[in-house]
Design an enzyme around this catalytic site. Sequence first.
Site, PDB file in Angstrom:
ATOM      1  N   ARG A 148      -7.586  19.895  54.220  1.00 23.74           N
ATOM      2  CA  ARG A 148      -7.456  18.619  54.900  1.00 23.74           C
ATOM      3  C   ARG A 148      -7.938  18.814  56.336  1.00 23.74           C
ATOM      4  O   ARG A 148      -7.895  19.910  56.883  1.00 23.74           O
ATOM      5  CB  ARG A 148      -6.009  18.145  54.910  1.00 23.74           C
ATOM      6  CG  ARG A 148      -5.401  17.886  53.539  1.00 23.74           C
ATOM      7  CD  ARG A 148      -3.964  17.402  53.686  1.00 23.74           C
ATOM      8  NE  ARG A 148      -3.362  17.049  52.400  1.00 23.74           N
ATOM      9  CZ  ARG A 148      -2.582  17.854  51.684  1.00 23.74           C
ATOM     10  NH1 ARG A 148      -2.320  19.087  52.127  1.00 23.74           N
ATOM     11  NH2 ARG A 148      -2.071  17.463  50.531  1.00 23.74           N
ATOM     12  N   LYS A 172       0.905  18.997  54.294  1.00 18.63           N
ATOM     13  CA  LYS A 172       1.861  17.886  54.343  1.00 18.63           C
ATOM     14  C   LYS A 172       3.259  18.366  53.985  1.00 18.63           C
ATOM     15  O   LYS A 172       3.427  19.247  53.143  1.00 18.63           O
ATOM     16  CB  LYS A 172       1.427  16.775  53.374  1.00 18.63           C
ATOM     17  CG  LYS A 172       0.202  15.999  53.844  1.00 18.63           C
ATOM     18  CD  LYS A 172      -0.101  14.848  52.903  1.00 18.63           C
ATOM     19  CE  LYS A 172      -1.279  14.031  53.395  1.00 18.63           C
ATOM     20  NZ  LYS A 172      -1.580  12.897  52.485  1.00 18.63           N
ATOM     21  N   HIS A 241     -13.154  14.637  54.541  1.00 17.91           N
ATOM     22  CA  HIS A 241     -12.421  14.369  53.303  1.00 17.91           C
ATOM     23  C   HIS A 241     -13.363  14.393  52.107  1.00 17.91           C
ATOM     24  O   HIS A 241     -12.976  14.783  51.002  1.00 17.91           O
ATOM     25  CB  HIS A 241     -11.719  13.019  53.407  1.00 17.91           C
ATOM     26  CG  HIS A 241     -10.695  12.790  52.333  1.00 17.91           C
ATOM     27  ND1 HIS A 241      -9.672  13.672  52.073  1.00 17.91           N
ATOM     28  CD2 HIS A 241     -10.546  11.779  51.441  1.00 17.91           C
ATOM     29  CE1 HIS A 241      -8.940  13.218  51.071  1.00 17.91           C
ATOM     30  NE2 HIS A 241      -9.452  12.074  50.665  1.00 17.91           N
ATOM     31  N   ARG A 244     -13.669  17.955  51.062  1.00 20.71           N
ATOM     32  CA  ARG A 244     -12.463  18.361  50.317  1.00 20.71           C
ATOM     33  C   ARG A 244     -12.520  17.796  48.903  1.00 20.71           C
ATOM     34  O   ARG A 244     -12.192  18.479  47.927  1.00 20.71           O
ATOM     35  CB  ARG A 244     -11.214  17.883  51.059  1.00 20.71           C
ATOM     36  CG  ARG A 244      -9.894  18.019  50.302  1.00 20.71           C
ATOM     37  CD  ARG A 244      -8.745  17.625  51.226  1.00 20.71           C
ATOM     38  NE  ARG A 244      -7.552  17.217  50.517  1.00 20.71           N
ATOM     39  CZ  ARG A 244      -6.566  18.029  50.107  1.00 20.71           C
ATOM     40  NH1 ARG A 244      -6.670  19.328  50.328  1.00 20.71           N
ATOM     41  NH2 ARG A 244      -5.508  17.561  49.496  1.00 20.71           N
ATOM     42  N   HIS A 267      -1.106  19.406  46.417  1.00 25.27           N
ATOM     43  CA  HIS A 267      -0.514  18.159  45.935  1.00 25.27           C
ATOM     44  C   HIS A 267       0.857  18.436  45.331  1.00 25.27           C
ATOM     45  O   HIS A 267       1.003  19.340  44.512  1.00 25.27           O
ATOM     46  CB  HIS A 267      -1.395  17.509  44.862  1.00 25.27           C
ATOM     47  CG  HIS A 267      -2.625  16.885  45.424  1.00 25.27           C
ATOM     48  ND1 HIS A 267      -3.740  16.607  44.664  1.00 25.27           N
ATOM     49  CD2 HIS A 267      -2.939  16.485  46.682  1.00 25.27           C
ATOM     50  CE1 HIS A 267      -4.666  16.058  45.427  1.00 25.27           C
ATOM     51  NE2 HIS A 267      -4.209  15.973  46.647  1.00 25.27           N
ATOM     52  N   TYR A 276      -7.284  11.945  42.344  1.00 29.49           N
ATOM     53  CA  TYR A 276      -8.136  12.454  43.411  1.00 29.49           C
ATOM     54  C   TYR A 276      -9.431  13.034  42.879  1.00 29.49           C
ATOM     55  O   TYR A 276     -10.496  12.884  43.458  1.00 29.49           O
ATOM     56  CB  TYR A 276      -7.357  13.526  44.174  1.00 29.49           C
ATOM     57  CG  TYR A 276      -7.975  13.963  45.466  1.00 29.49           C
ATOM     58  CD1 TYR A 276      -8.862  15.031  45.516  1.00 29.49           C
ATOM     59  CD2 TYR A 276      -7.671  13.313  46.654  1.00 29.49           C
ATOM     60  CE1 TYR A 276      -9.418  15.446  46.707  1.00 29.49           C
ATOM     61  CE2 TYR A 276      -8.217  13.717  47.850  1.00 29.49           C
ATOM     62  CZ  TYR A 276      -9.089  14.789  47.878  1.00 29.49           C
ATOM     63  OH  TYR A 276      -9.647  15.187  49.058  1.00 29.49           O
TER      64      TYR A 276
END
Length: 299
Positions: A148, A172, A241, A244, A267, A276
Amino acid sequence: MKASQYLEAFIQMLRSEKYYSEHTCRNYQRDLQRFYQFLQKINISAWQKVQYGEISAYAAFRFRNGKKSTTIQRELSSIRSFYQFLVQQKKLKNNPARDVSAPKADQLLPKTCDADRIAQLLRNDGSEDELLVRDLAIFELIYSSGLRLAELVGINLQDIDLSQQQLVVTGKGNKTRYLPVGSKAREAIQKWLKIRGNFLRDNTPALFISKLGKRISARNVQSRLNHLGQRQSLDQQLSPHSLRHSFATHLLESSGDLRAVQELLGHANISTTQIYTHLDFQHLAKVYDGAHPRAKRKR
């Protein structure tokens, strides 16, 4: 009062008290009339008899009929406002539409970049431009490890071990994960580390720094990617992005290992990875035909 009279009173309130335009008022009226037609089909003729379940069923009905999430959200907003009006008029105690939500909006995925374009983007033409050396190291690493943007700019020198071809990042939810670093990325980073000192102004621990000697910003990374794309005559505009996303797509196409890609991307739920990486149906069908006991064809 008849159902139509409640609706007329609501629209009049929008005009006289909210000063909404005629166009907006017509939108509210159309949304509520459509909802009332649905109520009549399920044998409900009074606004006051409607509860959460009927409104939720209406949202699901609209979704099944191909309406976009944004359209359903707008219609629910109209219904919610109308019932709030009825509550204020003391026709109801509670607003039955208050907690009803629309299906999630369609997820817009970034376009992938095929392997040939990635190679074109990351081509080193032998230039001694120090900023280019840094930029190539940045984008090689994003594509190599599926980072990210926030993870990329947050990397410190101590987070990467080139001898072990390993990188540790904090993603995250403040979750740490260990990622492999590909050989092309390792070579590019080694070249960058040889000249990194030329950019230093203080003792910043950041792996990638700007020409001002500070940790490179996310906006700077995006700007430099646009610059690199133009320099390399790329016919497709990319974002970090997108790199990625391309990493995940290319890895999944080659390996078919959804769980591994999930781990690498960081994730929490594999359903996120499925969306995704936009697995194509043909691949899924092939896996199904080869694995499901009821799908296997007799030889």
